[in-house]
Design a protein around this motif. Structure first.
Motif, PDB file in Angstrom:
ATOM      1  N   TYR A   1       0.831  -1.203   0.000  1.00 37.45           N
ATOM      2  CA  TYR A   1       0.000   0.000   0.000  1.00 37.45           C
ATOM      3  C   TYR A   1       0.868   1.257   0.000  1.00 37.45           C
ATOM      4  O   TYR A   1       0.659   2.179  -0.793  1.00 37.45           O
ATOM      5  CB  TYR A   1      -0.922   0.014   1.216  1.00 37.45           C
TER       6      TYR A   1
ATOM      7  N   SER B   1      -9.060   8.003   1.375  1.00 37.78           N
ATOM      8  CA  SER B   1      -7.921   7.235   1.894  1.00 37.78           C
ATOM      9  C   SER B   1      -7.616   7.590   3.350  1.00 37.78           C
ATOM     10  O   SER B   1      -6.483   7.883   3.727  1.00 37.78           O
ATOM     11  CB  SER B   1      -6.689   7.443   1.016  1.00 37.78           C
TER      12      SER B   1
ATOM     13  N   ARG C   1      -4.171   4.678  -4.356  1.00 38.37           N
ATOM     14  CA  ARG C   1      -4.502   4.288  -2.984  1.00 38.37           C
ATOM     15  C   ARG C   1      -5.993   4.064  -2.717  1.00 38.37           C
ATOM     16  O   ARG C   1      -6.346   3.122  -1.999  1.00 38.37           O
ATOM     17  CB  ARG C   1      -3.885   5.288  -1.994  1.00 38.37           C
ATOM     18  N   PRO C   2      -6.904   4.880  -3.245  1.00 38.71           N
ATOM     19  CA  PRO C   2      -8.325   4.580  -2.986  1.00 38.71           C
ATOM     20  C   PRO C   2      -8.733   3.176  -3.415  1.00 38.71           C
ATOM     21  O   PRO C   2      -9.537   2.524  -2.739  1.00 38.71           O
ATOM     22  CB  PRO C   2      -9.051   5.659  -3.789  1.00 38.71           C
TER      23      PRO C   2
ATOM     24  N   TYR D   1     -12.611   5.071   1.758  1.00 40.97           N
ATOM     25  CA  TYR D   1     -11.580   4.780   0.763  1.00 40.97           C
ATOM     26  C   TYR D   1     -11.405   5.911  -0.244  1.00 40.97           C
ATOM     27  O   TYR D   1     -10.303   6.109  -0.780  1.00 40.97           O
ATOM     28  CB  TYR D   1     -11.902   3.472   0.037  1.00 40.97           C
TER      29      TYR D   1
ATOM     30  N   HIS E   1      -7.518   0.320  -0.794  1.00 41.51           N
ATOM     31  CA  HIS E   1      -7.863   0.572   0.610  1.00 41.51           C
ATOM     32  C   HIS E   1      -7.990  -0.714   1.425  1.00 41.51           C
ATOM     33  O   HIS E   1      -7.718  -0.726   2.629  1.00 41.51           O
ATOM     34  CB  HIS E   1      -9.170   1.368   0.666  1.00 41.51           C
TER      35      HIS E   1
END
Length: 253
Positions: free
Chosen positions: A7, A150, A15-16, A147, A19
């Motif tokens: 991650y 984030s 990143r979203p 998410y 999650h």
């Protein structure tokens, strides 16, 4: 370790969609007694140092490492940080040479070392981070599913109610104004630790200051009370309900 580093090595844009790598470890955290290593195996053979794994600018790399160590320290399980990670060594570990201690001539590395020391001191002082480490009662999600922004938030508990900590981590370099989370009790919540504090980031940006927040009777995240505050980008903020004995760490504001 693998989920977490996967991650943190991802770009901010990715990143979203990743999650679940942050939320899945809790699904098995209490099935055994875990150590949480950020070990030498992950900072050799072209895998990059912890600092160099982080995406973004020079400053964002340090901010990313601070929240990685903060996430590790506030997650259930015992901690192992391999040498060099505490002050942000840029190059991979070399078994035939000493660490790059000359990096401590630079402010960013000095403040990174101070951050790690203060984080360890916080761990010693706050029973919620270890007293119920192997019991499910010691952990509770506040919001695991934000998410799109984030952000994750959760509660760490000790045996006494007054030891409870609220942890909020923002994994994107975007400041979130008017960010609201549910909290378990009414009162004033004091930031006892803030990874984005200027004392660690080497900047004087006032927007990184987080202040004490009084609860509102606005139900949120399945809690009857909530607080609203400005959450700095790439930051971990830890709140504790204020009592006469509440202490703030040096980097608490």
């Amino acid at each position: 370790m693998n989920d977490t580093l996967d991650y943190f090595e991802s770009s901010f844009e990715e990143r979203p969609s990743l999650h679940n790598l942050l939320t899945f470890p809790i699904a098995y955290a209490y099935s055994a007694n875990y150590a949480l290593p950020l070990s030498h195996d992950e900072v050799v053979h072209g895998k990059k140092s912890l600092l160099d794994k982080m995406p973004g600018t020079y400053e964002q790399k340090f901010a990313g490492l601070r929240i990685l160590l903060g996430y590790q320290m506030t997650h259930p399980g015992k901690k192992l940080l391999f040498m060099g990670g505490e002050f942000g060594q840029f190059i991979e570990w070399k078994d035939q040479e000493q660490l790059d201690w000359m990096l401590l001539d630079y402010e960013s590395h000095r403040t990174m070392q101070k951050y790690t020391a203060d984080l360890n001191q916080l761990y010693l002082e706050e029973k919620a981070l270890w007293e119920l480490d192997h019991e499910i009662e010691g952990y509770q999600w506040i919001c695991p599913n934000d998410y799109l922004q984030s952000i994750i938030s959760y509660i760490r508990r000790g045996k006494k109610t007054g030891d409870t900590l609220i942890v909020v981590i923002n994994f994107l370099p975007v400041t979130r104004e008017n960010y609201r989370i549910g909290v378990p009790r009414a009162g004033t919540y004091v930031p006892v630790f803030n990874s984005a504090d200027p004392v660690y980031s080497g900047s004087n940006e006032t927007e990184n200051i987080v202040t004490a927040q009084s609860t509102n009777k606005i139900p949120w995240h399945d809690q009857k009370q909530s607080i609203e505050f400005t959450l700095p980008g790439l930051s971990m903020v830890i709140f504790k309900k204020e009592t006469k004995r509440t202490k703030r760490t040096e980097g608490g504001n």
